[in-house]
Design an enzyme around this catalytic site. Structure first.
Site, PDB file in Angstrom:
ATOM      1  N   LYS A 203     -14.062   7.473   6.866  1.00 38.51           N
ATOM      2  CA  LYS A 203     -13.522   6.366   6.061  1.00 38.51           C
ATOM      3  C   LYS A 203     -12.435   5.690   6.885  1.00 38.51           C
ATOM      4  O   LYS A 203     -11.537   6.367   7.408  1.00 38.51           O
ATOM      5  CB  LYS A 203     -12.956   6.925   4.758  1.00 38.51           C
ATOM      6  CG  LYS A 203     -12.115   5.944   3.956  1.00 38.51           C
ATOM      7  CD  LYS A 203     -11.691   6.549   2.623  1.00 38.51           C
ATOM      8  CE  LYS A 203     -10.543   5.775   2.004  1.00 38.51           C
ATOM      9  NZ  LYS A 203     -10.183   6.262   0.677  1.00 38.51           N
TER      10      LYS A 203
HETATM   11  C1  5RP Z   1      -5.726   7.486   2.027  1.00 45.02           C
HETATM   12  C2  5RP Z   1      -6.881   7.462   1.153  1.00 45.02           C
HETATM   13  C3  5RP Z   1      -6.683   7.352  -0.279  1.00 45.02           C
HETATM   14  O1  5RP Z   1      -7.833   7.717  -0.955  1.00 45.02           O
HETATM   15  C4  5RP Z   1      -6.279   5.961  -0.527  1.00 45.02           C
HETATM   16  O2  5RP Z   1      -5.026   5.964  -1.029  1.00 45.02           O
HETATM   17  C5  5RP Z   1      -7.353   5.145  -1.202  1.00 45.02           C
HETATM   18  O3  5RP Z   1      -6.985   4.277  -2.109  1.00 45.02           O
HETATM   19  P1  5RP Z   1      -6.659   2.729  -1.966  1.00 45.02           P
HETATM   20  O4  5RP Z   1      -7.968   2.005  -1.967  1.00 45.02           O
HETATM   21  O5  5RP Z   1      -5.836   2.434  -3.163  1.00 45.02           O
HETATM   22  O6  5RP Z   1      -5.917   2.550  -0.664  1.00 45.02           O
HETATM   23  O7  5RP Z   1      -7.965   7.523   1.602  1.00 45.02           O
HETATM   24  O8  5RP Z   1      -5.578   8.826   2.309  1.00 45.02           O
END
Ligand code: 5RP
Length: 293
Positions: A203
């Site tokens: 991700k």
């Molecule tokens: C960072 C992440 C969290 O899941 C993240 O905070 C995702 O949420 P947003 O879309 O609000 O940034 O991956 O560790």
């Protein structure tokens, strides 16, 4: 150790040529075992090869973020519109009904709060508990360039080893610390390191320039991270661009649950990810069904 190749300038990303998936629809997954492929198929829809993941794990380091104060009331009803939910084991066990059949991507790292150095994380879940909770994937942040870079890499490789033992894929999240540059060069490095060291999914954040090279040079599926809340049309446009440039889905939190109309936003993101809608079409759809709440 090979010499650093400072003078080679050609860039052979071949962003126009998709990688051969050798019989399984997800990039880099053909050699995985049945259980892992089955779990990945619960996250990435087999008919589209993509996912709409819903991230609500913020509380594990920053407490009750705006929108996540009452997960039972405001968040659980949204989960049905996603393919997968990303959250901690505490929130899963306490608050999510076990009748929910969405894929669970379980946050498996933790340690410091926002008051401390965030890269100082450790593994915070035993693999047996992940198995007990029937998760589809385990996940953690990897702080490439962070103060505790080596530790976070070792956290990841430990999860990868556990995951291979039991057939559970690992999604590495490329963290962006306050001093880290957010550009394609940095994300190419971070994503490639995570994949080479064993993550089956990565991700990462969208960058306006050369995101396709981040995707092309990473041998496993990339899921786009959401980030801070931005206007709905902009979030839909960012999602569309990421998908157009090769991402296998999106994982959004604040851009969904802080939206003026979270259900409509989730449905509009689905249109982009799974149905190929343009940002304009998705935004029109969002406006046509939104009920502000
Ligand atoms: C960072 C992440 C969290 O899941 C993240 O905070 C995702 O949420 P947003 O879309 O609000 O940034 O991956 O560790």
């Amino acid at each position: 150790m090979p010499e650093v190749d400072q003078f080679k300038q050609e860039k052979n990303y071949h962003t126009d040529i998709p990688v051969d998936t050798h019989g399984f629809y997800l990039k880099g997954a053909s050699a995985l075992d049945w259980g892992m492929k089955n779990r990945l198929s619960r996250i990435f829809r087999p008919d589209t090869g993509k996912t709409v993941m819903f991230a609500i794990d913020h509380g594990y380091f920053q407490g009750p973020t705006t929108g996540l104060e009452r997960v039972d009331l405001d968040i659980v009803p949204l989960m049905q519109y996603s393919d997968a939910i990303m959250l901690t084991r505490g929130m899963l066990r306490t608050t999510v009904p076990p009748t929910l059949t969405k894929a669970v991507v379980m946050r498996s790292s933790g340690g410091p709060s926002i008051l401390k150095e965030l890269s100082d994380e450790q593994i915070a879940v035993d693999i047996e508990d992940a198995i007990r909770m029937n998760v589809a994937c385990i996940t953690l942040q990897v702080f490439i360039g962070g103060e505790f870079e080596t530790r976070s890499i070792h956290n990841m490789t430990k999860l990868v080893d556990w995951g291979y033992r039991y057939g559970i894929p690992v999604m590495a999240v490329t963290a962006v610390g306050k001093d880290m540059v957010r550009d394609a060069k940095y994300f190419r490095l971070a994503c490639r390191m995570c994949a080479e060291l064993g993550a089956q999914v990565v991700k990462t954040y969208y960058v306006p320039e050369d995101f396709d090279t981040v995707v092309a040079s990473c041998p496993v599926p990339i899921v786009m991270a959401g980030g801070k809340k931005i206007p709905e049309f902009d979030a839909l446009t960012m999602s569309w661009k990421a998908i157009q440039e090769g991402a296998s889905g999106v994982d959004m939190g604040r851009n969904i649950f802080q939206s003026q109309a979270p259900v409509a936003m989730m449905k509009a993101v689905n249109r982009i990810v799974h149905e190929g809608a343009t940002p304009e079409e998705a935004y029109d759809y969002f406006n046509s069904i939104k009920v502000e709440g």
